[in-house]
Design a protein around this motif. Structure first.
Motif, mmCIF file in Angstrom:
data_model
loop_
_atom_site.group_PDB
_atom_site.id
_atom_site.type_symbol
_atom_site.label_atom_id
_atom_site.label_comp_id
_atom_site.label_asym_id
_atom_site.label_seq_id
_atom_site.Cartn_x
_atom_site.Cartn_y
_atom_site.Cartn_z
ATOM 1 N N PRO A 168 45.935 13.319 35.783
ATOM 2 C CA PRO A 168 47.163 13.795 35.112
ATOM 3 C C PRO A 168 46.862 15.005 34.226
ATOM 4 N N ILE A 169 46.594 16.128 34.853
ATOM 5 C CA ILE A 169 46.139 17.316 34.133
ATOM 6 C C ILE A 169 47.187 17.784 33.128
ATOM 7 N N ARG A 170 48.458 17.609 33.468
ATOM 8 C CA ARG A 170 49.513 18.090 32.566
ATOM 9 C C ARG A 170 49.513 17.341 31.235
ATOM 10 N N ASP A 171 48.853 16.176 31.160
ATOM 11 C CA ASP A 171 48.794 15.407 29.918
ATOM 12 C C ASP A 171 47.653 15.831 29.003
ATOM 13 N N GLY A 172 46.840 16.784 29.446
ATOM 14 C CA GLY A 172 45.751 17.260 28.613
ATOM 15 C C GLY A 172 44.702 16.189 28.367
ATOM 16 N N ALA A 173 44.148 16.174 27.162
ATOM 17 C CA ALA A 173 43.062 15.244 26.835
ATOM 18 C C ALA A 173 43.489 13.792 26.973
ATOM 19 N N ARG A 174 44.779 13.508 26.778
ATOM 20 C CA ARG A 174 45.256 12.126 26.891
ATOM 21 C C ARG A 174 45.111 11.578 28.303
ATOM 22 N N GLY A 175 45.051 12.470 29.300
ATOM 23 C CA GLY A 175 44.974 12.014 30.673
ATOM 24 C C GLY A 175 43.568 11.942 31.250
ATOM 25 N N TRP A 176 42.574 12.318 30.472
ATOM 26 C CA TRP A 176 41.200 12.363 31.003
ATOM 27 C C TRP A 176 40.707 10.977 31.410
ATOM 28 N N GLN A 177 40.970 10.004 30.589
ATOM 29 C CA GLN A 177 40.622 8.616 30.908
ATOM 30 C C GLN A 177 41.907 7.836 31.191
#
Length: 280
Positions: A168-177
């Motif tokens: 979920p790249i559009r979520d930024g750091a929140r989507g990394w994990q």
């Protein structure tokens, strides 16, 4: 020869693309080999792997019919009801077409996230292995635990994870994990799953650039390596947030820059791995 390991052709009038509605205006039209030809030739792409976009056997037959007349189609990844008793017989029929190379259940769209763990018939998967067909896994991070169970149950099945497991790249750091850990777990399986370097642009916010995509490409390279990644355009879905030439250039820049991949590594990602994996 360079190979696009993941693209689609469709005709909305066929009526079995449940996800493809008039609201997706850029995609809601016929896309065929003539539309892709100037794009792939400009990128020096000689052959492609066409992947199903509807969960019907009829669409698979439609793609195989296109492949009969189109030299640039090196292989077709179709759809088969792997949870049906007649799946083995259907696979035996479809494999008579020399360009039928594998199957893809649309796991991301199924209401049961554990479908791949619980639903496919043993005989269907054993038939895939017997016929030396590939399995495309269209997943999000939430599907990783069940895909791990499935892959461990069938260590002889050739599996490729589509679109880098759709971070979920559009979520930024929140989507990394948990995406990043899921990629590491899948890549560590002893049968050495492959992964497609595709679909990332669609998962990003509008007007994404190489800087935004870089950590995701680097993570995939770190865990799958140049010998288990294969570039795909995901065209024409790509048109929702990018273009063929732009994604091809970005992928080349990001893989070539990371660790200064030698020519052999680039050749593998942009053709060799797809050729070997799909038996093209």
């Amino acid at each position: 020869m360079k190979i696009d390991a993941h693209q689609h052709y469709w005709d909305p009038a066929r009526g079995d693309y449940g996800w493809l509605t008039a609201d997706l205006k850029p995609l809601y039209r016929v896309f065929g080999p003539g539309d892709l030809k100037p794009l792939r030739e400009a990128a020096n792409i000689g052959r492609t792997v066409v992947v199903q976009a509807a969960p019907t056997v009829e669409e698979t037959r439609y793609l195989l019919d296109l492949a009969r007349a189109e030299e640039s189609i090196a292989g077709v990844v179709g759809w088969v009801p792997l949870d049906a008793q007649h799946a083995p017989a259907l696979l035996e029929e479809l494999v008579q077409h020399p360009k039928f190379k594998g199957v893809r259940p649309m796991l991301q769209d199924l209401p049961d996230d554990r479908w791949i763990e619980t639903a496919p018939k043993e005989a269907a998967i054993r038939k895939l292995i017997e016929l030396d067909l590939a399995f495309d896994a269209l997943i999000f991070a939430r599907h990783v635990p069940s895909l791990l169970v499935f892959a461990k149950r069938y260590p002889d099945l050739r599996i490729v994870v589509d679109h880098g497991a759709k971070p979920p790249i559009r979520d930024g750091a929140r989507g990394w994990q948990p995406w990043a850990d899921g990629v590491a777990q899948l890549a560590a399986l002893p049968q050495k799953l492959h992964c497609k370097l595709s679909g990332l642009v669609t998962e990003a916010a509008p007007e994404c650039d190489e800087t935004i995509l870089k950590p995701y490409v680097e993570h995939l390279l770190e865990h799958f390596g140049a010998q288990r990644l294969m570039w795909g355009s995901d065209w024409p879905v790509l048109e929702l947030n990018g273009d063929y030439a732009g994604w091809h250039r970005a992928a080349q820049a990001l893989t070539g820059a990371r660790g200064n991949l030698e020519k052999s590594g680039m050749d593998a990602i942009f053709g060799g791995n797809a050729r070997a994996f799909y038996r093209l």
